[in-house]
Design a protein around this motif. Structure first.
Motif, PDB file in Angstrom:
ATOM      1  N   ARG A  21       0.836  -1.200   0.000  1.00  0.00           N
ATOM      2  CA  ARG A  21       0.000   0.000   0.000  1.00  0.00           C
ATOM      3  C   ARG A  21       0.877   1.258   0.000  1.00  0.00           C
ATOM      4  O   ARG A  21       0.626   2.206  -0.750  1.00  0.00           O
ATOM      5  CB  ARG A  21      -0.919  -0.012   1.223  1.00  0.00           C
ATOM      6  CG  ARG A  21      -1.966   1.101   1.231  1.00  0.00           C
ATOM      7  CD  ARG A  21      -2.775   1.054   2.534  1.00  0.00           C
ATOM      8  NE  ARG A  21      -3.314  -0.267   2.790  1.00  0.00           N
ATOM      9  CZ  ARG A  21      -4.427  -0.729   2.249  1.00  0.00           C
ATOM     10  NH1 ARG A  21      -5.121   0.036   1.433  1.00  0.00           N
ATOM     11  NH2 ARG A  21      -4.853  -1.957   2.546  1.00  0.00           N
ATOM     12  N   SER A  22       1.893   1.253   0.835  1.00  0.00           N
ATOM     13  CA  SER A  22       2.792   2.396   0.911  1.00  0.00           C
ATOM     14  C   SER A  22       3.549   2.597  -0.400  1.00  0.00           C
ATOM     15  O   SER A  22       3.707   3.731  -0.877  1.00  0.00           O
ATOM     16  CB  SER A  22       3.775   2.199   2.069  1.00  0.00           C
ATOM     17  OG  SER A  22       4.720   3.239   2.120  1.00  0.00           O
ATOM     18  N   TRP A  23       4.010   1.492  -0.983  1.00  0.00           N
ATOM     19  CA  TRP A  23       4.762   1.597  -2.235  1.00  0.00           C
ATOM     20  C   TRP A  23       3.883   2.110  -3.372  1.00  0.00           C
ATOM     21  O   TRP A  23       4.300   2.986  -4.133  1.00  0.00           O
ATOM     22  CB  TRP A  23       5.347   0.224  -2.587  1.00  0.00           C
ATOM     23  CG  TRP A  23       6.129   0.223  -3.860  1.00  0.00           C
ATOM     24  CD1 TRP A  23       7.373   0.763  -4.068  1.00  0.00           C
ATOM     25  CD2 TRP A  23       5.733  -0.357  -5.104  1.00  0.00           C
ATOM     26  NE1 TRP A  23       7.774   0.543  -5.370  1.00  0.00           N
ATOM     27  CE2 TRP A  23       6.783  -0.143  -6.023  1.00  0.00           C
ATOM     28  CE3 TRP A  23       4.598  -1.056  -5.524  1.00  0.00           C
ATOM     29  CZ2 TRP A  23       6.730  -0.581  -7.346  1.00  0.00           C
ATOM     30  CZ3 TRP A  23       4.540  -1.497  -6.838  1.00  0.00           C
ATOM     31  CH2 TRP A  23       5.604  -1.257  -7.727  1.00  0.00           C
ATOM     32  N   VAL A  24       2.672   1.589  -3.501  1.00  0.00           N
ATOM     33  CA  VAL A  24       1.757   2.044  -4.544  1.00  0.00           C
ATOM     34  C   VAL A  24       1.479   3.545  -4.394  1.00  0.00           C
ATOM     35  O   VAL A  24       1.458   4.300  -5.383  1.00  0.00           O
ATOM     36  CB  VAL A  24       0.448   1.235  -4.505  1.00  0.00           C
ATOM     37  CG1 VAL A  24      -0.632   1.906  -5.361  1.00  0.00           C
ATOM     38  CG2 VAL A  24       0.689  -0.198  -4.975  1.00  0.00           C
ATOM     39  N   ALA A  25       1.292   3.990  -3.147  1.00  0.00           N
ATOM     40  CA  ALA A  25       1.024   5.407  -2.910  1.00  0.00           C
ATOM     41  C   ALA A  25       2.204   6.287  -3.317  1.00  0.00           C
ATOM     42  O   ALA A  25       2.021   7.441  -3.741  1.00  0.00           O
ATOM     43  CB  ALA A  25       0.691   5.635  -1.439  1.00  0.00           C
ATOM     44  N   SER A  26       3.412   5.741  -3.224  1.00  0.00           N
ATOM     45  CA  SER A  26       4.607   6.528  -3.548  1.00  0.00           C
ATOM     46  C   SER A  26       4.937   6.527  -5.038  1.00  0.00           C
ATOM     47  O   SER A  26       5.779   7.331  -5.486  1.00  0.00           O
ATOM     48  CB  SER A  26       5.811   5.972  -2.773  1.00  0.00           C
ATOM     49  OG  SER A  26       6.246   4.723  -3.315  1.00  0.00           O
ATOM     50  N   LEU A  27       4.315   5.639  -5.812  1.00  0.00           N
ATOM     51  CA  LEU A  27       4.712   5.446  -7.202  1.00  0.00           C
ATOM     52  C   LEU A  27       4.594   6.704  -8.083  1.00  0.00           C
ATOM     53  O   LEU A  27       5.526   7.005  -8.839  1.00  0.00           O
ATOM     54  CB  LEU A  27       3.908   4.304  -7.822  1.00  0.00           C
ATOM     55  CG  LEU A  27       4.547   2.915  -7.759  1.00  0.00           C
ATOM     56  CD1 LEU A  27       3.627   1.883  -8.412  1.00  0.00           C
ATOM     57  CD2 LEU A  27       5.902   2.903  -8.435  1.00  0.00           C
ATOM     58  N   PRO A  28       3.480   7.435  -8.050  1.00  0.00           N
ATOM     59  CA  PRO A  28       3.396   8.599  -8.944  1.00  0.00           C
ATOM     60  C   PRO A  28       4.543   9.591  -8.739  1.00  0.00           C
ATOM     61  O   PRO A  28       5.145  10.062  -9.721  1.00  0.00           O
ATOM     62  CB  PRO A  28       2.034   9.222  -8.574  1.00  0.00           C
ATOM     63  CG  PRO A  28       1.233   8.064  -8.081  1.00  0.00           C
ATOM     64  CD  PRO A  28       2.202   7.210  -7.332  1.00  0.00           C
ATOM     65  N   GLN A  29       4.866   9.903  -7.492  1.00  0.00           N
ATOM     66  CA  GLN A  29       5.966  10.824  -7.224  1.00  0.00           C
ATOM     67  C   GLN A  29       7.303  10.214  -7.631  1.00  0.00           C
ATOM     68  O   GLN A  29       8.166  10.896  -8.209  1.00  0.00           O
ATOM     69  CB  GLN A  29       5.995  11.186  -5.738  1.00  0.00           C
ATOM     70  CG  GLN A  29       7.106  12.149  -5.339  1.00  0.00           C
ATOM     71  CD  GLN A  29       6.973  13.509  -6.000  1.00  0.00           C
ATOM     72  OE1 GLN A  29       5.855  14.016  -6.152  1.00  0.00           O
ATOM     73  NE2 GLN A  29       8.084  14.092  -6.403  1.00  0.00           N
ATOM     74  N   LEU A  30       7.483   8.933  -7.359  1.00  0.00           N
ATOM     75  CA  LEU A  30       8.723   8.255  -7.714  1.00  0.00           C
ATOM     76  C   LEU A  30       8.938   8.262  -9.222  1.00  0.00           C
ATOM     77  O   LEU A  30      10.043   8.578  -9.706  1.00  0.00           O
ATOM     78  CB  LEU A  30       8.679   6.810  -7.196  1.00  0.00           C
ATOM     79  CG  LEU A  30       9.812   5.879  -7.632  1.00  0.00           C
ATOM     80  CD1 LEU A  30      11.161   6.434  -7.235  1.00  0.00           C
ATOM     81  CD2 LEU A  30       9.606   4.481  -7.055  1.00  0.00           C
ATOM     82  N   VAL A  31       7.902   7.930  -9.986  1.00  0.00           N
ATOM     83  CA  VAL A  31       8.014   7.921 -11.440  1.00  0.00           C
ATOM     84  C   VAL A  31       8.299   9.325 -11.958  1.00  0.00           C
ATOM     85  O   VAL A  31       9.138   9.512 -12.857  1.00  0.00           O
ATOM     86  CB  VAL A  31       6.738   7.348 -12.073  1.00  0.00           C
ATOM     87  CG1 VAL A  31       6.718   7.592 -13.579  1.00  0.00           C
ATOM     88  CG2 VAL A  31       6.629   5.858 -11.779  1.00  0.00           C
TER      89      VAL A  31
END
Length: 299
Positions: A21-31
């Protein structure tokens, strides 16, 4: 910012829990950060596999590429090492890597995969030829299949005793013999580790290029089982399933230039392992039965 496919987000969270859940939430900013860092612009919606997303992009020089970001897991850690060792020979080129973020900028290939070929013998031969090209001297630091042999043997024994509807004893014993006799002493060759039809893409630079490697060190004969399990329906529809099964293994062995008996034995042992895994993790009944059948026919 990019939009994460709902199905991918849901399956990741179901599988990985709060970490997912935490990783999915961070994906847009990470990408977004990776796109800026590597000077890329998205050109199409996000696609995904089981453990990662893929963003089609244009690089700063106008060349097409894909940004791949995978869920942080040890099983995904050596993908860039394999790509680096191959240097584009039989696999997509690696342009950039961020190992801490499990992110890669890769050559764009496709559309179209080996799964699209109607001629299964041709598809198996192409996969075998590709396996031969990818079987280069492995760089240091990659996980050795031989180091897993003792664990495989212990797990085979325990699973055969505790799981429901066990395979016949002689089938399990054959798998154990393969692990004992072939598992501990393997060559220092780079092995893709998941060479199924969907992981071989059409390309303009070369006719076919591999993607999504695990990056193992070991016996090139190890990879044949993935080609059987990814076209089970075709295999099971054959008039003589055993003849069709053995024919595919012979075609793969000849194309990969590996010993046919090693191919058969590894496929049998890995089929037993896959059948046990399916029982424990809730594979569809038809898939477990089909895997059982393959394991018995190859014994």
């Amino acid at each position: 910012m990019i939009e994460i496919p709902e199905g991918f987000a849901r399956s990741t969270i179901t599988r990985e829990g709060d970490a997912g859940r935490s990783w999915v939430a961070s994906l847009p900013q990470l990408v977004d950060e990776l796109l800026q860092r590597w000077n890329c612009s998205p050109t199409a919606p996000v696609t995904h596999g089981q453990v990662g997303i893929v963003v089609p992009v244009l690089r700063g020089d106008g060349a097409p590429a894909v940004l791949k970001v995978s869920f942080p897991h040890p099983g995904n850690a050596h993908e860039p090492d394999a790509f680096a060792a191959w240097g584009g020979r039989g696999a997509v080129l690696l342009h950039e890597r961020d190992d801490a973020r499990f992110a890669l900028l890769l050559e764009q290939a496709g559309p179209g995969t080996l799964a699209d070929l109607d001629d299964i013998d041709e598809a198996v031969a192409i996969a075998g030829q590709l396996a031969r090209r990818l079987a280069v001297q492995a760089p240091p630091g990659l996980p050795r299949l031989s180091n897993q042999a003792e664990e495989w043997e212990e797990r085979l024994r325990k699973d055969a005793e505790r799981l429901p509807h066990p395979l016949p004893r002689h089938v399990v014993h054959a798998a154990l013999a393969t692990v004992r006799e072939l598992g501990h002493d393997q060559p220092d060759m780079l092995v893709h580790g998941d060479l199924h039809y969907g992981n071989v893409l059409r390309s303009e630079r070369e006719p076919w290029l591999a993607i999504d490697p695990k990056g193992y060190v070991g016996d090139p004969a190890y990879d044949a089982i993935t080609l059987l399990r990814s076209r089970f329906e075709d295999l099971l529809a054959a008039d003589d399933v055993k003849a069709a099964l053995l024919r595919r293994l012979v075609i793969f062995a000849d194309a990969a230039e590996v010993d046919g008996e090693r191919v058969r034995r590894w496929a049998q042992a890995r089929a037993v392992t896959a059948a046990h895994w399916g029982r424990e993790h809730g594979d569809a009944v038809w898939l477990i039965q089909a895997t059982d059948h393959v394991a018995e026919l190859l014994t």
